[in-house]
Design an enzyme around this catalytic site. Structure first.
Site, PDB file in Angstrom:
ATOM      1  N   TYR A 155     114.052  -4.682  53.455  1.00  0.00           N
ATOM      2  CA  TYR A 155     113.212  -3.595  53.980  1.00  0.00           C
ATOM      3  C   TYR A 155     111.758  -4.087  54.026  1.00  0.00           C
ATOM      4  CZ  TYR A 155     111.935   1.440  54.487  1.00  0.00           C
ATOM      5  OH  TYR A 155     111.490   2.657  54.930  1.00  0.00           O
ATOM      6  N   CYS A 156     111.141  -4.003  55.200  1.00  0.00           N
ATOM      7  CA  CYS A 156     109.723  -4.321  55.386  1.00  0.00           C
ATOM      8  C   CYS A 156     109.422  -5.744  54.904  1.00  0.00           C
ATOM      9  CB  CYS A 156     108.866  -3.268  54.691  1.00  0.00           C
ATOM     10  SG  CYS A 156     107.097  -3.354  55.051  1.00  0.00           S
ATOM     11  N   VAL A 157     108.433  -5.918  54.012  1.00  0.00           N
ATOM     12  CA  VAL A 157     108.025  -7.257  53.587  1.00  0.00           C
ATOM     13  C   VAL A 157     109.164  -7.980  52.863  1.00  0.00           C
ATOM     14  CG1 VAL A 157     107.012  -6.363  51.449  1.00  0.00           C
ATOM     15  CG2 VAL A 157     106.287  -8.571  52.314  1.00  0.00           C
TER      16      VAL A 157
ATOM     17  N   GLY B 254     112.168  -7.790  53.844  1.00  0.00           N
ATOM     18  CA  GLY B 254     112.950  -8.303  54.959  1.00  0.00           C
ATOM     19  C   GLY B 254     112.355  -9.586  55.500  1.00  0.00           C
TER      20      GLY B 254
ATOM     21  N   PHE C 279     115.533  -3.542  57.781  1.00  0.00           N
ATOM     22  CA  PHE C 279     114.912  -2.245  58.014  1.00  0.00           C
ATOM     23  C   PHE C 279     113.433  -2.485  58.329  1.00  0.00           C
ATOM     24  CE2 PHE C 279     117.863   0.155  54.795  1.00  0.00           C
ATOM     25  CZ  PHE C 279     118.932  -0.018  55.642  1.00  0.00           C
TER      26      PHE C 279
END
Length: 621
Positions: free
Chosen positions: A352-354, A356, A381
């Site tokens: 998710y985000c960073v 990811g 994500f």
């Protein structure tokens, strides 16, 4: 120069009109006199509240042991501040100023014409005004000609200032966007809705409560000043493990950087391949476990997945030397720990985000080492790997801002409140000034809202890695340059990642714009399913099937070259994209096993778990 064209005379006249409006409000609320003198009881209540305000402020001064000015700025001068800012801006020429004041006079004439030139006329239906803004949707902004003039003049001036940025010559695109952001921040701060004397809703509330709203608002403001952070929700409404982050599970592994949580199964059989979720360390992991109805974690467990989640430790001085390599090693360690614990060859992963972004680098390193088969599939994500279209956060990575981050990181970590303030600035009207008005000026109580509670539950960041992340990835975009970066002694080349990949982007995401998330397709070489979800960075992800909210889009054409092409023939599906994702997961590996042994964490004496979920790390501050 006549009063009709002299800006200062125009401002003076408007301030006179403001005073007339205030008198009008007194007259409406206290018929028979404008204004009516309060009786002794009312005067006593006003004096009591005024004394409370003074006592609270003086007490706060003494508590902070700092010299703070008791002279509050005059909010009625907001238009003069704007005029001064307008004149100082190097991008403004005389022709632009002349045009602006011409437009202003025309606007004033039009607005006054709606009222027939009569002040204090409060008709039942508000006049049709030329400019709309949600900050001024209350009818009291439109029913009174003075407040109509105030907010319409502000909106016109905002348009002019923002338009002037576009006309700046000799400035590169990056600097122009920074200027645009700065101008917008100043404009938002100087809205007449943010000041008691120019907000009719606040004025009326103050009269109704005899100033009690300002006393409550002062208490809210002082509490926030003590915390060093703007409060969005009732700080006492939620407690981790009791009414938030309540999915049952155990911490089964721990390092100085993270805890690994395994959730207890709720089905008799589970998919053989487990799932590990890597949330961003910029926030607490429980955005995916807010409550049973919203929890992605609980839902995934109910779909028959054995779910693990990494809970990152909030940085302190002991983490001053933590760098990207450490987070990549942590992801590889979590994958290997799960494989060994459950005796499985591979895992499904979510970043998710960073986290990811980091997972993409982890996968590239595993591929380079010939170990990519440890990962059966990967899901992202709202995660970026190519930062050429990274959006508004690019405004925070020039040399001056990097120096500021270093200055704020004296003990080796960046206080999470600075990051929270940065993200709030990206949506200042909604995440800052809306709460200033409601909680400081109107004195309203805070709502009990789990998402806002999570948003304010900040984490500290390792300063060295945070600076490297902004410079190497956001600014220099080196992750997409093959072998430009290395971690754990291995060069990173995203082209080597070929695992089946599911990519979710948010249509209205301002943190990781969909155009930026899309670009992962330009670098990975395996099969990719791209899903465009309604809403943004949080609501686009946390959208359970039962909510009936939003929608998502799919385009099955494998030859798409751009997000624009994707959108042209994409098929819209109502509701949550989660069912599409779990179907895709099952397509990767549908084999199941009994939910027994270590699939049930802590169920046997031989399974030496550490503690109950959500664990200590998520509670450390």
């Amino acid at each position: 120069m006549s009063d009709k064209t002299d800006p200062q005379a125009a401002f003076s006249r408007l301030f006179d009109l403001q005073d007339e409006a205030a008198r009008s409000i007194f007259g409406q609320m206290m018929p028979g006199a404008v204004p009516k003198l309060p009786d002794l009881g009312e005067a006593g209540q006003w004096a009591k509240n005024a004394g409370k305000l003074q006592t609270m402020w003086l007490s706060f001064q003494a508590e902070q042991a700092a010299k703070l000015s008791k002279e509050m700025p005059d909010p009625t001068r907001w238009m003069a501040y704007l005029d001064s800012f307008h004149k100082r801006m190097p991008l403004v020429d005389m022709e632009a100023q002349k045009a602006f004041w011409g437009d202003t006079m025309q606007m004033w004439k039009g607005v006054l014409g709606q009222f027939g030139g009569q002040f204090g006329d409060n008709s039942e239906s508000a006049p049709e005004l030329p400019r709309k803004d949600k900050r001024f949707r209350d009818e009291r902004w439109s029913n009174n000609p003075v407040f109509a003039l105030i907010h319409q003049t502000y909106l016109l001036m905002a348009e002019q200032l923002e338009g002037m940025v576009d006309k700046v010559d000799g400035v590169d695109k990056e600097k122009k966007e920074q200027l645009r952001f700065a101008v917008k921040a100043v404009i938002d701060a100087l809205s007449p809705s943010n000041f008691a004397a120019t907000n009719p809703v606040v004025l009326e509330r103050t009269l109704e409560t005899k100033g009690e709203n300002l006393v409550r608002g002062m208490q809210h403001m002082l509490d926030d000043m003590r915390r060093g952070q703007l409060t969005h929700t009732d700080p006492d409404a939620f407690k981790l493990g009791e009414n938030i982050a309540v999915t049952p599970g155990k911490v089964v592994h721990e390092t100085p950087l993270y805890q690994l949580i395994q959730y207890s199964p709720s089905t008799d059989e589970v998919l053989q391949t487990p799932l590990v979720i890597f949330p961003p360390w910029i926030n607490r992991f429980y955005i995916l476990d807010l409550n049973p109805k919203k929890s992605f974690i609980r839902w995934a467990v109910e779909q028959g997945l054995t779910v693990f989640v990494v809970s990152w430790k909030s940085a302190d001085a002991s983490m001053k030397d933590v760098v990207w390599d450490d987070y990549i090693r942590a992801q590889m360690d979590a994958i290997d720990t799960i494989r060994a614990r459950l005796d499985v060859p591979s895992v499904h992963t979510i970043g998710y985000c960073v986290a990811g972004t980091t997972l993409a680098a982890t996968l590239a390193i595993l591929a380079r080492r010939g170990e990519q088969d440890k990962v059966a599939s990967t899901t992202f994500f709202t995660a970026q790997v190519d930062f050429t279209k990274a959006g508004e956060l690019l405004h925070f990575i020039d040399d001056n801002q990097m120096m500021a981050i270093e200055a704020l990181s004296g003990e080796g970590y960046l206080d999470g409140r600075y990051m929270a303030a940065t993200f709030n600035l990206l949506r200042g009207t909604d995440l800052i000034w809306n709460y200033v008005v409601n909680n400081y000026l109107l004195g309203e109580d805070y709502p009990a809202f789990d998402l806002l509670h999570w948003n304010g539950d900040v984490t500290n960041l390792p300063a060295k890695w945070h600076k490297d992340y902004l410079e190497q990835l956001y600014r220099d975009n080196r992750l997409v340059e093959p072998d430009s970066l290395s971690a754990d002694g291995t060069p990173i080349d995203l082209r080597q990642v070929s695992v089946p990949t599911y990519v979710q982007a948010g249509k209205e995401d301002h943190i990781a714009p969909a155009e930026s998330v899309w670009k992962i397709r330009d670098h990975f070489t395996g099969p990719i399913r791209f899903v465009l979800a309604g809403s943004g960075h949080i609501a686009g992800v946390v959208n359970p099937p039962g909510s009936g909210k939003y929608q998502y889009w799919i385009n099955e054409d494998p030859e798409l070259d751009s997000l624009e092409q994707f959108r042209e023939d994409a098929v819209e599906h109502p509701g949550s994209w989660w069912p599409d994702w779990i179907e895709w997961i099952r397509q990767q590996d549908s084999a199941t096993v009994k939910a027994a042994g270590k699939r049930k964490p802590g169920a046997s004496k031989s399974d030496n778990v550490i503690e109950d979920a959500p664990g200590r790390y998520v509670m450390s501050r």
